[in-house]
Design an enzyme around this catalytic site. Sequence first.
Site, PDB file in Angstrom:
ATOM      1  N   HIS A 120       1.010  -1.325  -0.045  1.00 31.36           N
ATOM      2  CA  HIS A 120       0.124  -0.096   0.023  1.00 31.36           C
ATOM      3  C   HIS A 120       0.991   1.180   0.051  1.00 31.36           C
ATOM      4  CE1 HIS A 120       1.025  -0.527   4.230  1.00 31.36           C
ATOM      5  NE2 HIS A 120       0.745   0.677   4.452  1.00 31.36           N
ATOM      6  N   ASP A 122       0.601   5.042   1.892  1.00 32.28           N
ATOM      7  CA  ASP A 122      -0.247   5.215   3.084  1.00 32.28           C
ATOM      8  C   ASP A 122      -1.217   6.390   2.725  1.00 32.28           C
ATOM      9  OD1 ASP A 122       1.331   4.013   5.190  1.00 32.28           O
ATOM     10  OD2 ASP A 122       2.884   5.569   5.252  1.00 32.28           O
ATOM     11  N   HIS A 280       4.870  -0.122   0.168  1.00 31.68           N
ATOM     12  CA  HIS A 280       5.383  -0.928   1.120  1.00 31.68           C
ATOM     13  C   HIS A 280       4.629  -1.768   1.805  1.00 31.68           C
ATOM     14  CE1 HIS A 280       3.728   2.764   3.206  1.00 31.68           C
ATOM     15  NE2 HIS A 280       3.681   1.898   4.460  1.00 31.68           N
ATOM     16  N   ARG A 295       5.730   6.402  13.554  1.00 30.24           N
ATOM     17  CA  ARG A 295       5.964   7.207  12.339  1.00 30.24           C
ATOM     18  C   ARG A 295       5.320   8.405  12.132  1.00 30.24           C
ATOM     19  NH1 ARG A 295       1.717   4.454   8.699  1.00 30.24           N
ATOM     20  NH2 ARG A 295       0.397   6.121   9.425  1.00 30.24           N
TER      21      ARG A 295
END
Length: 304
Positions: A120, A122, A280, A295
């Site tokens: 995907h 993000d 990723h 993150r």
Amino acid sequence: MNDTAQLTYSPERHAILSPSGSFRLTPMTCSLGAELFDVNLGDVSRDDALFAELRELLLEYKVLFFRDQDMSRAEHVALAERFGPLEDHPVAGSDPEHPGLVRIYKDLDSPAEHYENAFHCDATWRDNPPMGCVLRAVETPPVGGDTIWVNMALAYEKLPDRVKEQIGGLRARHSIEASFGAAQTLEQRHALHDRFPDAEHPVVRTHPDTGEKILFVNSFATHFVNYHTPDNIRYGIDYAPGSSNLLNYLISQASIPEYQVRWRWTPNSVAIWDNRSTQHYAVQDYWPAVRKMERAGIVGDRPF
């Protein structure tokens, strides 16, 4: 001298200098990714010249890797904010003192079947998906829990010409309701959709900085919104499952190893990636070991 020792590959020993000489780095694969050495990202967050070169390296390699970065959360946030404002996440929790620093903690309280392993970009369910992310490993499993990144500009480049022609004007719908919302109750799922209605993006986007064409569908994409036209449809089977087959084929391009790089996490290692040109996949192979990541996602532009 031991012959085996002579053959041992050391990424740091084979490092090259960046164009200005500020960084030493080693490309990770032929497709994308570079590991940088002797870098203090806290210093980069405070130095205009160092940050400018880091940003140029990110555009070139698409994902940058660092080890032994004992950054504070404030330094983590400060580095990410050099790229732009940070965004929160409606499902994952943020650090209360640092809005936008999302905590992705998987521990013994996380069910074994809890998944995160899908290719995907993000938050493409946003009208303006993130420009990129800075991810730091806080606690890692002794083995497992790697992350894979994919060069989606290369994935587009390698598509057959007939497919490029077919998808050139297509647009797709991206949904948080159909992904994160799928495990929620009906009421929660509808409330999530009300907060974040499905976003619509081009199947092929243009990178605003490099001009690259990028294949821009992933596991958040549910369907094409403008496929059902006389040019594409003769009978019902051309649309269903015809359009779904095409979408699944495009999404599957991220799984091609030649487009990928894989990173093994260690505590205080960091990855910075361009969310516009990569996908990723967080490999979910380590439970019941603990994996804790933090993150910072950076607000992006509307894809075109």
